[in-house]
Structures are given as structure tokens and as C-alpha cells.
Design a protein around this motif. Structure first.
Motif, short mmCIF file in Angstrom:
data_model
loop_
_atom_site.label_atom_id
_atom_site.label_comp_id
_atom_site.label_asym_id
_atom_site.label_seq_id
_atom_site.Cartn_x
_atom_site.Cartn_y
_atom_site.Cartn_z
N LEU A 156 0.83 -1.19 0.00
CA LEU A 156 0.00 0.00 0.00
C LEU A 156 0.88 1.26 0.00
O LEU A 156 0.62 2.20 -0.75
CB LEU A 156 -0.93 -0.02 1.21
CG LEU A 156 -2.10 0.93 1.21
CD1 LEU A 156 -2.97 0.75 -0.03
CD2 LEU A 156 -2.95 0.72 2.46
N LEU A 157 1.93 1.24 0.81
CA LEU A 157 2.86 2.37 0.84
C LEU A 157 3.50 2.57 -0.54
O LEU A 157 3.57 3.69 -1.03
CB LEU A 157 3.94 2.16 1.90
CG LEU A 157 4.99 3.28 2.01
CD1 LEU A 157 4.34 4.61 2.34
CD2 LEU A 157 6.03 2.92 3.06
N GLN A 158 3.92 1.48 -1.17
CA GLN A 158 4.52 1.58 -2.51
C GLN A 158 3.53 2.20 -3.50
O GLN A 158 3.91 3.02 -4.33
CB GLN A 158 4.95 0.21 -3.02
CG GLN A 158 6.18 -0.34 -2.36
CD GLN A 158 6.49 -1.77 -2.80
OE1 GLN A 158 5.87 -2.30 -3.71
NE2 GLN A 158 7.44 -2.38 -2.14
N ALA A 159 2.28 1.80 -3.41
CA ALA A 159 1.26 2.32 -4.32
C ALA A 159 1.10 3.84 -4.14
O ALA A 159 1.05 4.58 -5.11
CB ALA A 159 -0.07 1.61 -4.10
N PHE A 160 1.02 4.28 -2.88
CA PHE A 160 0.92 5.72 -2.63
C PHE A 160 2.15 6.45 -3.13
O PHE A 160 2.07 7.54 -3.68
CB PHE A 160 0.69 6.01 -1.14
CG PHE A 160 -0.74 5.91 -0.71
CD1 PHE A 160 -1.69 6.83 -1.16
CD2 PHE A 160 -1.16 4.92 0.17
CE1 PHE A 160 -3.01 6.76 -0.76
CE2 PHE A 160 -2.48 4.84 0.58
CZ PHE A 160 -3.41 5.76 0.12
N GLU A 161 3.32 5.85 -2.91
CA GLU A 161 4.56 6.51 -3.33
C GLU A 161 4.64 6.65 -4.85
O GLU A 161 5.19 7.63 -5.36
CB GLU A 161 5.77 5.76 -2.78
CG GLU A 161 5.94 5.99 -1.27
CD GLU A 161 7.02 5.15 -0.63
OE1 GLU A 161 7.45 4.13 -1.23
OE2 GLU A 161 7.45 5.50 0.48
N VAL A 162 4.08 5.69 -5.58
CA VAL A 162 4.03 5.79 -7.04
C VAL A 162 3.17 6.99 -7.45
O VAL A 162 3.51 7.74 -8.37
CB VAL A 162 3.50 4.49 -7.68
CG1 VAL A 162 3.11 4.68 -9.13
CG2 VAL A 162 4.52 3.37 -7.54
N LEU A 163 2.06 7.19 -6.73
CA LEU A 163 1.17 8.31 -7.04
C LEU A 163 1.79 9.65 -6.64
O LEU A 163 1.52 10.67 -7.27
CB LEU A 163 -0.18 8.12 -6.35
CG LEU A 163 -0.97 6.86 -6.73
CD1 LEU A 163 -2.25 6.79 -5.91
CD2 LEU A 163 -1.26 6.81 -8.21
N ASP A 164 2.60 9.62 -5.61
CA ASP A 164 3.25 10.83 -5.08
C ASP A 164 4.56 11.05 -5.84
O ASP A 164 5.65 10.85 -5.31
CB ASP A 164 3.49 10.66 -3.58
CG ASP A 164 4.14 11.87 -2.94
OD1 ASP A 164 4.18 12.96 -3.56
OD2 ASP A 164 4.63 11.72 -1.80
#
Length: 162
Positions: free
Chosen positions: A96-104
């Protein structure tokens, strides 16, 4: 033997409490009934992430004769089975953190509500605007109007040993 039985009963009791609390948050008339359109949000709040097809199947199982309403008496056993069988598992925190970081893309540590809304309503299994509004009401920092995703990850995931 008594300890394992008691432990299983305690687990079921905890699961029932979580389901009832999530359900009651949307039972606006306090009559153990919620609008069928709220079920997805209730299920997501319990850390479960079914596909739209799985969600549709669960609703078909528990909806009161196509009335548009779901009664706690039907939802509780169905959702208890979902949680105990880990039927719609939550997403691991690191993914989940990786997914947010991709968006950020700028690595700011947060997303603006408009940014998150764009991604969530246009990509993958899209959210409706109503679902986004509910999610942002629950998740956005109201003073700064930003979504600090690192703070949210523990809210969006659930202990797999539940």
C-alpha cells in the motif's frame, strides 16, 4: 481443549463487535438496516477489498428481497464468514505504501484530495464521486486539506491475525 474453544469464541465475538460497529455507523435510522449503497464502504472499513463482482455477489446474498436495504441479521453472519475465512484480504502495508509513493511523484509525503480523486475515479476499479467524498471526509487532514498517506496506512490495513 477449552482454551482453544474459548479463544475461537473470543475471536468471533471480536469480529461481531467490529462488524456491528461498522454497520451501525451507517444505520442512520437505528433500525438495524442500511442502504445497500453503503455496504461497499462498510466492507472497506473492515479492511476487506473485494472486487466489484465479489461485492455484487455478497450484496445479492444479503439484500432484503431487492428492496435496496440490508439488515444486520443477514449481513452479520455473511461478513463474519468473509472475515474469518480471509475471503477479501487486505493489502499488505508495504504494498500500500509503494502504491501511494508511485502516485506521489514529487515525494511530498502527501496527496492533494483532487489528485487522489483523479486516480481513484479514473483508474482500475473506479470509485464513484460519493465514495470519494466519504473517503476524503474520513481520511483527509481537515486543517491542511491534504491526504498524508503514511499516517493512513495502518487505518487502511487490518491485522492478518484477526
Amino acid at each position: 481443549m477449552a482454551d482453544s474453544t474459548q479463544s475461537a469464541e473470543a475471536i468471533v465475538s471480536d469480529v461481531h463487535k467490529k462488524i456491528k460497529a461498522a454497520f451501525e455507523a451507517f444505520d442512520y435510522e437505528s433500525n438495524n438496516t442500511v442502504d445497500v449503497r453503503e455496504i461497499g464502504t462498510i466492507i472497506y472499513s473492515l479492511g476487506c477489498f473485494p472486487t466489484q463482482a465479489n461485492l455484487h455477489d455478497l450484496i445479492a446474498e444479503v439484500e432484503e428481497d431487492h428492496t435496496g436495504y440490508i439488515h444486520l441479521d443477514k449481513f452479520l453472519p455473511a461478513m463474519t464468514k468473509v472475515l474469518l475465512d480471509h475471503k477479501f484480504p487486505s493489502i499488505p502495508e508495504d504494498l500500500l505504501l509503494q502504491a501511494f509513493e508511485v502516485l506521489d511523484k514529487e515525494k511530498k509525503g502527501y496527496l492533494e484530495p483532487e489528485e487522489l480523486t483523479k486516480y481513484m475515479t479514473q483508474e482500475g476499479e473506479v470509485f464513484t464521486q460519493e465514495e470519494m467524498d466519504e473517503m476524503l471526509t474520513a481520511l483527509a487532514d481537515h486543517e491542511k486539506n491534504l491526504v498524508y498517506y503514511k499516517d493512513l496506512i495502518s487505518q487502511l490495513t487490518i491485522d492478518p491475525d484477526m
